[in-house]
Design a protein around this motif. Structure first.
Motif, PDB file in Angstrom:
ATOM      1  N   UNK A 386       0.814  -1.222   0.000  1.00 16.03           N
ATOM      2  CA  UNK A 386       0.000   0.000   0.000  1.00 16.03           C
ATOM      3  C   UNK A 386       0.847   1.272   0.000  1.00 16.03           C
ATOM      4  N   UNK A 387       0.678   2.050  -1.047  1.00 17.91           N
ATOM      5  CA  UNK A 387       1.314   3.365  -1.101  1.00 17.91           C
ATOM      6  C   UNK A 387       2.809   3.359  -1.356  1.00 17.91           C
ATOM      7  N   UNK A 388       3.422   2.167  -1.486  1.00 16.59           N
ATOM      8  CA  UNK A 388       4.867   2.134  -1.720  1.00 16.59           C
ATOM      9  C   UNK A 388       5.178   2.025  -3.208  1.00 16.59           C
ATOM     10  N   UNK A 389       6.418   2.322  -3.554  1.00 16.45           N
ATOM     11  CA  UNK A 389       6.842   2.194  -4.938  1.00 16.45           C
ATOM     12  C   UNK A 389       7.191   0.740  -5.233  1.00 16.45           C
ATOM     13  N   UNK A 390       7.244   0.410  -6.522  1.00 16.55           N
ATOM     14  CA  UNK A 390       7.607  -0.950  -6.910  1.00 16.55           C
ATOM     15  C   UNK A 390       8.640  -0.865  -8.028  1.00 16.55           C
ATOM     16  N   UNK A 391       9.668  -1.714  -7.922  1.00 17.71           N
ATOM     17  CA  UNK A 391      10.702  -1.747  -8.958  1.00 17.71           C
ATOM     18  C   UNK A 391      10.285  -2.784  -9.996  1.00 17.71           C
ATOM     19  N   UNK A 392      10.147  -2.345 -11.238  1.00 14.25           N
ATOM     20  CA  UNK A 392       9.650  -3.241 -12.274  1.00 14.25           C
ATOM     21  C   UNK A 392      10.776  -4.041 -12.925  1.00 14.25           C
ATOM     22  N   UNK A 393      10.575  -5.357 -13.033  1.00 15.27           N
ATOM     23  CA  UNK A 393      11.408  -6.184 -13.903  1.00 15.27           C
ATOM     24  C   UNK A 393      10.455  -7.157 -14.585  1.00 15.27           C
ATOM     25  N   UNK A 394      10.853  -7.679 -15.743  1.00  7.96           N
ATOM     26  CA  UNK A 394       9.991  -8.637 -16.434  1.00  7.96           C
ATOM     27  C   UNK A 394       9.714  -9.857 -15.558  1.00  7.96           C
ATOM     28  N   UNK A 395      10.724 -10.252 -14.757  1.00  2.00           N
ATOM     29  CA  UNK A 395      10.556 -11.479 -13.969  1.00  2.00           C
ATOM     30  C   UNK A 395       9.442 -11.322 -12.935  1.00  2.00           C
ATOM     31  N   UNK A 396       9.178 -10.060 -12.558  1.00  2.00           N
ATOM     32  CA  UNK A 396       8.079  -9.783 -11.633  1.00  2.00           C
ATOM     33  C   UNK A 396       6.759 -10.309 -12.192  1.00  2.00           C
ATOM     34  N   UNK A 397       6.605 -10.198 -13.504  1.00  2.00           N
ATOM     35  CA  UNK A 397       5.330 -10.528 -14.137  1.00  2.00           C
ATOM     36  C   UNK A 397       5.150 -12.040 -14.252  1.00  2.00           C
ATOM     37  N   UNK A 398       6.254 -12.788 -14.074  1.00  3.02           N
ATOM     38  CA  UNK A 398       6.141 -14.253 -14.146  1.00  3.02           C
ATOM     39  C   UNK A 398       5.227 -14.797 -13.054  1.00  3.02           C
ATOM     40  N   UNK A 399       5.260 -14.178 -11.863  1.00  2.00           N
ATOM     41  CA  UNK A 399       4.366 -14.601 -10.777  1.00  2.00           C
ATOM     42  C   UNK A 399       2.925 -14.614 -11.269  1.00  2.00           C
ATOM     43  N   UNK A 400       2.543 -13.529 -11.931  1.00  2.00           N
ATOM     44  CA  UNK A 400       1.170 -13.403 -12.414  1.00  2.00           C
ATOM     45  C   UNK A 400       0.863 -14.399 -13.512  1.00  2.00           C
ATOM     46  N   UNK A 401       1.835 -14.602 -14.418  1.00  2.00           N
ATOM     47  CA  UNK A 401       1.591 -15.541 -15.506  1.00  2.00           C
ATOM     48  C   UNK A 401       1.413 -16.957 -14.950  1.00  2.00           C
ATOM     49  N   UNK A 402       2.295 -17.346 -14.016  1.00  2.00           N
ATOM     50  CA  UNK A 402       2.188 -18.692 -13.448  1.00  2.00           C
ATOM     51  C   UNK A 402       0.869 -18.872 -12.702  1.00  2.00           C
ATOM     52  N   UNK A 403       0.456 -17.814 -12.011  1.00  2.00           N
ATOM     53  CA  UNK A 403      -0.799 -17.904 -11.263  1.00  2.00           C
ATOM     54  C   UNK A 403      -1.979 -18.028 -12.231  1.00  2.00           C
ATOM     55  N   UNK A 404      -1.934 -17.238 -13.299  1.00  2.00           N
ATOM     56  CA  UNK A 404      -3.016 -17.310 -14.291  1.00  2.00           C
ATOM     57  C   UNK A 404      -3.091 -18.722 -14.881  1.00  2.00           C
ATOM     58  N   UNK A 405      -1.929 -19.316 -15.154  1.00  2.00           N
ATOM     59  CA  UNK A 405      -1.923 -20.693 -15.668  1.00  2.00           C
ATOM     60  C   UNK A 405      -2.537 -21.656 -14.660  1.00  2.00           C
ATOM     61  N   UNK A 406      -2.173 -21.468 -13.396  1.00  2.00           N
ATOM     62  CA  UNK A 406      -2.698 -22.329 -12.333  1.00  2.00           C
ATOM     63  C   UNK A 406      -4.225 -22.230 -12.283  1.00  2.00           C
ATOM     64  N   UNK A 407      -4.735 -20.998 -12.334  1.00  2.00           N
ATOM     65  CA  UNK A 407      -6.182 -20.789 -12.266  1.00  2.00           C
ATOM     66  C   UNK A 407      -6.862 -21.452 -13.469  1.00  2.00           C
ATOM     67  N   UNK A 408      -6.259 -21.267 -14.628  1.00  2.00           N
ATOM     68  CA  UNK A 408      -6.854 -21.805 -15.850  1.00  2.00           C
ATOM     69  C   UNK A 408      -6.919 -23.333 -15.801  1.00  2.00           C
TER      70      UNK A 408
END
Ligand SMILES: [Zn+2]
Ligand SMILES: [Zn+2]
Length: 713
Positions: A386-408
């Motif tokens: 909440x309210x903090x900054x986030x450092x972006x890297x492509x690998x960060x988005x892998x968490x979301x992709x893996x989770x989306x695959x799991x849900x699917x």
């Protein structure tokens, strides 16, 4: 006096100036006193070129050093202008020499001194910060920095430069183009802010408007309580034009929606509109109500105003948020919104803000092509407290992709099995078991926690709770448990009950995840509707958010199931450590003294059998450890797995011994390193700490291997 950007050729408000601490110099210049040979006053300045516009020298009235000089005149060198020595409380006796040069047209404080003493205002630069005729013919046409060099050179030549000191101070830059700001005398439009700020402070103090996170309230007050008049005119092309009209004949000014028909002064009927436009924020501060039809008394305004939530970045609290509050109180007489949520910023790997001019942002379309829109959205929420900054890297988005695959994959499993099993359970035929009550208990606990997190704008907490629940409880345990019912049970009621609960948890999880993963949850919801709902909703957006139901909480059963999960996990651990293949059915002996726990395990041995792939299981309070068996302990429950006949004991022992010798040799190196004083004292603290942790882990592994080897003897 306003802040002037000579490159953009426009005025800027105080908030549009970025200050930066820079190394510079303080030049000490001697001004000859009129009619006194070889007597001087010395002034210190960071902008020597402005001396060409000086119209006084000021001292503090209480400064004994200069008292006798008040009322005398000095000659400004180079322009040879005669100016008075005046006294003013503003002058700081301690700064520089205690004598200050006064340049009313090029410094905001000097401007005020000038007004108090009725001093002449000599503008020495044009709009591009190029020296004009007033600067003298030697300097006319130079830019301000060339002029600075020439002035210093000329003073040196005339022996009027006493000394130069290194000096670092904060210098204002244009927020748009980073050019050094020139304080500049010019005719501009201002808004008087103090009366507007008063009401806007009150509504926050009274709690009518809340900031999230609340720490921003302090920042808001600090700015509002020290607010200054707002320069709102800009000399640029784009923007709302200033509604001021000047009579072509006599010059009288009219501020109105439209030019008047006739001049009240001279009856002239030709007018010219002010060529300036309004600061873009002057238009933006009307945004909350102008979008709802104001100044008409529109339906939207009645119905929606004030709105619930404003979401924005902390960087524009002053530019926008504070001003919207002030404008709304002034023009509508109401607060514009109830809560202001200030979110963090996405930074690049060097911790810089992502900016067009830096080109350090990935193209979101590329990221979405590669990982998916939901993956990007989920990952950003998941990783941003909440309210903090986030450092972006492509690998960060892998968490979301893996989770989306799991849900699917989970949804596909649910859909396939829902198609295979006809119908839903009649309420009176529901066959609910311990694992079902556990998942219901967990579901409703999660609904409660997630709702609370959303309410409190802790979006990343909501994402974490849902991620852990869906992945580690629903997929890893519940779906695995009911898989056995689907494949092996002959009881249609048991199958239908499992189907019903599987779909219910999936449906509710999709609804809770929808704000963070809108696409996949909509898709899944559309596909499972035919099994689990007779609602007429056409989209997941039209169904209600789940509500936690106390009737669906079974804390006692949840504790039982958690014990069983721990025991199963321990048995799986033994299998892994001792290299027992999953296809190999094993026996397990469990020693548990406490009657309550023994009963739980006895009643639910079928879960242990299915999930740990155990063929036979003996549970008792007085069982003896079988020979050549591996052991694990869960709280006060001891678990033995006899290994004779299951694995090749000799071979396994050799494997473990080899592994142990490798671990021991690594451990030896580690200990040597940590005993080396040079390493401990000279290596970075984090490296030493890492080595210590490595040692601890190796020790644990070594102990465990030794114990496992002992099982086999
Ligand atoms: Zn600029
Ligand atoms: Zn007129």
């Amino acid at each position: 006096i306003i802040n002037w950007c000579p490159r953009c050729e426009t005025a800027l408000s105080d908030d549009e100036v970025d200050y930066e601490e820079l190394e510079s110099y303080l030049w000490y210049i001697k001004y000859p006193i009129k009619n006194k040979k070889n007597e001087f006053v010395v002034v210190a300045t960071t902008r020597p070129e402005t001396m060409l516009g000086d119209t006084a020298v000021a001292v503090n009235p209480n400064d004994k050093r200069y008292k006798h000089l008040i009322g005398e005149k000095v000659i400004i060198p180079l322009v040879e202008r005669e100016v008075p020595i005046i006294s003013d409380d503003y002058v700081d006796k301690e700064f520089g020499t205690g004598c200050v040069k006064v340049t009313p047209a090029h410094d905001p404080n000097d401007f005020k001194i000038g007004l108090r003493h009725n001093l002449e205002q000599v503008l020495i630069m044009d709009e591009k910060a190029v020296m004009n005729r007033n600067a003298g013919i030697d300097y006319e046409g130079m830019n301000r920095f060339e002029c600075r060099e020439k002035v210093v050179e000329d003073l040196k030549e005339r022996k009027l430069l006493e000394k130069v000191e290194k000096y670092s101070h904060s210098i204002g830059h244009c927020y748009r183009c980073h050019t050094v700001i020139e304080p500049y005398l010019s005719n501009q439009w201002f808004v008087k802010m103090k009366p507007l700020a008063k009401k806007a402070i009150e509504v926050v103090k009274e709690g009518k408007i809340k900031f999230q996170p609340p720490r921003w309230e302090k920042v808001y007050y600090n700015w509002m309580e020290n607010i200054r008049d707002w320069c709102i005119s800009r000399q640029i092309w784009w923007g709302h034009r200033i509604p001021a009209y000047y009579c072509d004949n006599c010059g009288k000014m009219f501020v109105a929606k439209q030019a008047p028909d006739k001049c009240t002064e001279c009856n002239g009927n030709k007018f010219t509109q002010d060529p300036d436009v309004l600061d873009t924020w002057f238009s933006s501060w009307l945004w909350p109500f102008s979008t709802m039809g104001w100044p008409e008394r529109a339906k939207e305004l009645d119905y929606f105003y004030p709105t619930d939530l404003l979401v924005t970045a902390p960087g524009i609290i002053f530019f926008w948020v504070a001003r919207m509050i002030m404008a709304s109180m002034e023009f509508v007489g109401k607060i514009p919104f109830k809560t202001v949520f200030l979110h963090g910023m996405v930074l690049d790997e060097q911790m810089r803000k992502m900016e067009k001019s830096l080109g350090n942002s990935p193209d979101p379309i590329d990221v979405i092509e590669k990982f998916g829109a939901d993956a990007l959205r989920f990952s950003m929420v998941f990783n941003t407290p909440k309210g903090n900054d986030v450092v972006y890297t492509d690998s960060l988005v892998e968490t979301g992709r893996n989770f989306a695959n799991k849900i699917w994959n989970a949804a596909r499993f649910a859909i396939t099995n829902s198609e295979n099993i006809a119908g839903m359970p009649e309420p009176e035929n529901m066959k609910i078991d311990l694992a079902d009550r556990w998942i219901l208990h967990r579901l409703h606990t999660v609904i409660y926690d997630v709702s609370k997190a959303y309410d409190e704008y802790r979006f990343n907490d909501a994402a974490h709770i849902l991620y852990n629940f869906f992945w580690n409880e629903y997929c890893a345990w519940y779906l695995e448990i009911i898989k056995d019912r689907f494949y092996h049970s002959d009881d249609i009621s048991i199958k239908r009950t499992a189907k019903y609960l599987m779909l219910k948890v999936l449906d509710y999880s999709a609804r809770m995840l929808h704000p963070i993963m809108p696409f996949i949850t909509e898709e899944i919801w559309q596909r499972i509707q035919k099994f689990c709902s007779d609602s007429t909703a056409e989209s997941i957006m039209q169904v209600s958010f789940p509500v936690a139901d106390k009737e669906q909480l079974f804390p006692e059963d949840a504790r039982k199931m958690e014990l069983i999960i721990k025991v199963i996990t321990a048995i799986r651990g033994i299998r892994k450590d001792m290299n027992v293949p999953l296809r190999e059915k094993v026996e397990t002996v469990i020693k548990v003294v406490k009657g309550g726990k023994r009963l739980i395990l006895q009643d639910n041995r079928h879960y242990i059998k299915i999930m740990a792939k155990v063929s036979d299981i003996y549970i008792g309070d007085d069982v003896v450890k079988p020979s050549k068996s591996a052991t694990a302990v869960v709280d006060d429950v001891e678990i033995y797995m006899p290994l004779a006949g299951i694995i090749d004991l000799e071979k396994e022992r050799d494997r473990l011994l080899k592994k142990l010798s490798k671990v021991e040799s690594n451990l030896n190196n580690c200990v040597k390193k940590l005993n080396n004083k040079d390493f401990v004292n000279n290596a970075p603290q984090s490296v030493v700490q890492e080595e210590r942790e490595r040692k601890e882990n190796l020790e644990i592994t070594s102990e465990k291997l030794k114990a496992n080897i002992a099982f086999l003897e």
